[in-house]
Design a protein around this motif. Structure first.
Motif, mmCIF file in Angstrom:
data_model
loop_
_atom_site.group_PDB
_atom_site.id
_atom_site.type_symbol
_atom_site.label_atom_id
_atom_site.label_comp_id
_atom_site.label_asym_id
_atom_site.label_seq_id
_atom_site.Cartn_x
_atom_site.Cartn_y
_atom_site.Cartn_z
ATOM 1 N N HIS A 195 37.890 12.588 54.435
ATOM 2 C CA HIS A 195 38.627 11.393 54.053
ATOM 3 C C HIS A 195 40.118 11.702 53.922
ATOM 4 O O HIS A 195 40.532 12.852 53.828
ATOM 5 C CB HIS A 195 38.106 10.854 52.715
ATOM 6 N N ASN A 196 40.911 10.661 53.920
ATOM 7 C CA ASN A 196 42.337 10.788 53.695
ATOM 8 C C ASN A 196 42.589 11.548 52.402
ATOM 9 O O ASN A 196 41.974 11.267 51.376
ATOM 10 C CB ASN A 196 42.949 9.381 53.625
ATOM 11 N N ILE A 197 43.497 12.496 52.447
ATOM 12 C CA ILE A 197 43.720 13.383 51.309
ATOM 13 C C ILE A 197 44.215 12.610 50.085
ATOM 14 O O ILE A 197 43.867 12.954 48.942
ATOM 15 C CB ILE A 197 44.712 14.511 51.690
ATOM 16 N N ILE A 198 44.977 11.550 50.295
ATOM 17 C CA ILE A 198 45.459 10.744 49.171
ATOM 18 C C ILE A 198 44.288 10.044 48.489
ATOM 19 O O ILE A 198 44.218 9.981 47.253
ATOM 20 C CB ILE A 198 46.509 9.718 49.641
ATOM 21 N N ASN A 199 43.352 9.527 49.275
ATOM 22 C CA ASN A 199 42.170 8.879 48.705
ATOM 23 C C ASN A 199 41.349 9.860 47.875
ATOM 24 O O ASN A 199 40.844 9.516 46.799
ATOM 25 C CB ASN A 199 41.303 8.281 49.811
ATOM 26 N N ILE A 200 41.207 11.080 48.389
ATOM 27 C CA ILE A 200 40.438 12.100 47.678
ATOM 28 C C ILE A 200 41.108 12.446 46.357
ATOM 29 O O ILE A 200 40.446 12.584 45.317
ATOM 30 C CB ILE A 200 40.289 13.362 48.548
ATOM 31 N N VAL A 201 42.425 12.600 46.375
ATOM 32 C CA VAL A 201 43.159 12.915 45.146
ATOM 33 C C VAL A 201 42.989 11.798 44.124
ATOM 34 O O VAL A 201 42.717 12.051 42.941
ATOM 35 C CB VAL A 201 44.658 13.140 45.441
ATOM 36 N N MET A 202 43.115 10.555 44.565
ATOM 37 C CA MET A 202 42.994 9.424 43.643
ATOM 38 C C MET A 202 41.577 9.305 43.087
ATOM 39 O O MET A 202 41.392 9.032 41.894
ATOM 40 C CB MET A 202 43.390 8.123 44.362
ATOM 41 N N LEU A 203 40.576 9.526 43.925
ATOM 42 C CA LEU A 203 39.197 9.485 43.456
ATOM 43 C C LEU A 203 38.937 10.579 42.437
ATOM 44 O O LEU A 203 38.307 10.357 41.399
ATOM 45 C CB LEU A 203 38.230 9.632 44.639
ATOM 46 N N THR A 204 39.410 11.775 42.733
ATOM 47 C CA THR A 204 39.201 12.904 41.822
ATOM 48 C C THR A 204 39.876 12.655 40.482
ATOM 49 O O THR A 204 39.287 12.913 39.419
ATOM 50 C CB THR A 204 39.743 14.210 42.436
ATOM 51 N N LEU A 205 41.089 12.163 40.510
ATOM 52 C CA LEU A 205 41.794 11.836 39.269
ATOM 53 C C LEU A 205 41.071 10.725 38.510
ATOM 54 O O LEU A 205 41.003 10.753 37.271
ATOM 55 C CB LEU A 205 43.232 11.414 39.572
ATOM 56 N N GLY A 206 40.518 9.775 39.247
ATOM 57 C CA GLY A 206 39.787 8.697 38.598
ATOM 58 C C GLY A 206 38.561 9.205 37.864
ATOM 59 O O GLY A 206 38.333 8.868 36.694
ATOM 60 N N PHE A 207 37.752 10.030 38.537
ATOM 61 C CA PHE A 207 36.558 10.573 37.905
ATOM 62 C C PHE A 207 36.906 11.499 36.743
ATOM 63 O O PHE A 207 36.115 11.664 35.817
ATOM 64 C CB PHE A 207 35.714 11.337 38.933
ATOM 65 N N THR A 208 38.070 12.107 36.798
ATOM 66 C CA THR A 208 38.466 13.064 35.759
ATOM 67 C C THR A 208 39.056 12.375 34.537
ATOM 68 O O THR A 208 38.701 12.691 33.396
ATOM 69 C CB THR A 208 39.491 14.063 36.333
ATOM 70 N N TRP A 209 39.937 11.408 34.753
ATOM 71 C CA TRP A 209 40.717 10.851 33.645
ATOM 72 C C TRP A 209 40.213 9.508 33.135
ATOM 73 O O TRP A 209 40.522 9.140 31.999
ATOM 74 C CB TRP A 209 42.174 10.712 34.071
ATOM 75 N N LEU A 210 39.437 8.776 33.936
ATOM 76 C CA LEU A 210 38.937 7.469 33.481
ATOM 77 C C LEU A 210 37.563 7.608 32.832
ATOM 78 O O LEU A 210 36.623 6.891 33.160
ATOM 79 C CB LEU A 210 38.872 6.494 34.665
ATOM 80 N N ASN A 211 37.462 8.526 31.926
ATOM 81 C CA ASN A 211 36.207 8.759 31.208
ATOM 82 C C ASN A 211 36.534 9.087 29.755
ATOM 83 O O ASN A 211 37.073 10.163 29.472
ATOM 84 C CB ASN A 211 35.437 9.909 31.857
ATOM 85 N N PRO A 212 36.227 8.195 28.829
ATOM 86 C CA PRO A 212 36.574 8.459 27.423
ATOM 87 C C PRO A 212 35.909 9.701 26.858
ATOM 88 O O PRO A 212 36.431 10.321 25.940
ATOM 89 C CB PRO A 212 36.085 7.189 26.702
ATOM 90 N N HIS A 213 34.769 10.103 27.446
ATOM 91 C CA HIS A 213 34.079 11.294 26.930
ATOM 92 C C HIS A 213 34.895 12.565 27.135
ATOM 93 O O HIS A 213 34.767 13.515 26.362
ATOM 94 C CB HIS A 213 32.710 11.437 27.590
ATOM 95 N N VAL A 214 35.715 12.584 28.186
ATOM 96 C CA VAL A 214 36.495 13.787 28.439
ATOM 97 C C VAL A 214 37.500 14.011 27.310
ATOM 98 O O VAL A 214 37.826 15.145 26.949
ATOM 99 C CB VAL A 214 37.216 13.710 29.804
ATOM 100 N N TYR A 215 37.974 12.915 26.703
ATOM 101 C CA TYR A 215 38.919 13.042 25.595
ATOM 102 C C TYR A 215 38.184 13.381 24.298
ATOM 103 O O TYR A 215 38.687 14.166 23.481
ATOM 104 C CB TYR A 215 39.710 11.744 25.440
ATOM 105 N N LEU A 216 36.995 12.807 24.138
ATOM 106 C CA LEU A 216 36.225 13.092 22.928
ATOM 107 C C LEU A 216 35.736 14.540 22.918
ATOM 108 O O LEU A 216 35.818 15.223 21.899
ATOM 109 C CB LEU A 216 35.032 12.134 22.835
ATOM 110 N N ASP A 217 35.221 15.003 24.056
ATOM 111 C CA ASP A 217 34.666 16.354 24.135
ATOM 112 C C ASP A 217 35.746 17.422 24.301
ATOM 113 O O ASP A 217 35.831 18.372 23.524
ATOM 114 C CB ASP A 217 33.671 16.462 25.299
ATOM 115 N N THR A 218 36.562 17.243 25.335
ATOM 116 C CA THR A 218 37.522 18.286 25.693
ATOM 117 C C THR A 218 38.678 18.386 24.715
ATOM 118 O O THR A 218 39.085 19.483 24.328
ATOM 119 C CB THR A 218 38.065 18.038 27.115
ATOM 120 N N VAL A 219 39.222 17.241 24.319
ATOM 121 C CA VAL A 219 40.391 17.268 23.436
ATOM 122 C C VAL A 219 39.989 17.367 21.967
ATOM 123 O O VAL A 219 40.366 18.315 21.270
ATOM 124 C CB VAL A 219 41.270 16.020 23.662
ATOM 125 N N LEU A 220 39.216 16.402 21.496
ATOM 126 C CA LEU A 220 38.913 16.341 20.063
ATOM 127 C C LEU A 220 37.890 17.390 19.622
ATOM 128 O O LEU A 220 38.110 18.101 18.641
ATOM 129 C CB LEU A 220 38.432 14.935 19.699
#
Length: 217
Positions: free
Chosen positions: A118-143
């Motif tokens: 796939h287009n590299i920009i699409n892959i980057v945006m998808l990866t960032l979406g799966f990584t940052w658009l998840n409240p659990h990542v902030y609850l688990d990883t940060v807090l």
């Protein structure tokens, strides 16, 4: 006496590192939306290094934020998690439906000699979406990791380094290890099953995130 003091420091540092690695690995081990995405792209050999490095570096940043005590920002402004929650639900539902639609309507299989890049920009945006658009990542990883690291005092950054190393080991192992399954997915039925399972997984995770009460985020 000096040697004993050095020994205690080394052992404390090592213990903090191992504990951070173990806890960090356990938190990301369960199959989730991000892991399912990495697995699928790994099987397709689709920009997998870029995907893994984005996931691992994102984790590293969030772990550092938590261990540095900056997690109070999330506690002070819970609206940030609420916004992440609803954007995350929309994102997961959309991607889940795309996978289910593909599984039900398309008859394709993995071509080892002609991977779908796939287009590299699409892959980057998808990866960032799966990584940052998840409240659990902030609850688990940060807090969670940030709170636990406090008990290690001056050695909390060794704890953080251990958790960061766990993320790198996990994502690169998952991404590149997925290639071992590539021959299986040369069959159309195997690829349909994978896309169907991933689609259902995305929708289930989206539902779970949606059902989280805002006052608990």
């Amino acid at each position: 006496m000096i040697f004993y003091f050095v020994y205690k420091i080394v052992m404390s540092s090592y213990g903090s590192f191992i504990n951070g690695f173990t806890l960090g690995f356990s938190l990301i081990l369960a199959i989730g939306a991000q892991n399912a995405f990495v697995l699928k792209q790994g099987i397709k050999n689709n920009h997998i290094f870029l995907i893994c490095i984005i996931c691992a570096l994102s984790d590293a940043f969030l772990i550092f934020v938590g261990v540095s005590g900056l997690g109070f920002i999330i506690k002070k402004f819970p609206v940030l998690l609420a916004i992440t929650k609803y954007f995350g639900v929309i994102f997961l539902v959309y991607y889940g439906i795309l996978n289910l639609y593909s599984a039900l309507t398309k008859a394709h299989a993995l071509e080892i000699t002609n991977q779908d890049h796939h287009n590299i920009i699409n892959i980057v945006m998808l990866t960032l979406g799966f990584t940052w658009l998840n409240p659990h990542v902030y609850l688990d990883t940060v807090l969670l990791l940030g709170s636990i690291s406090a008990q290690y005092g001056h050695f909390r950054y060794f704890f953080a380094i251990g958790a960061i190393c766990a993320s790198f080991v996990f994502f690169f192992s998952l991404g590149y290890g997925a290639r071992l399954f590539a021959p299986i997915f040369q069959k159309q039925i195997s690829w349909k099953i994978l896309e169907g399972v991933i689609g259902i997984t995305m929708l289930i995770i989206a539902l779970k995130i949606y059902l989280i009460p805002l006052n608990t985020i």
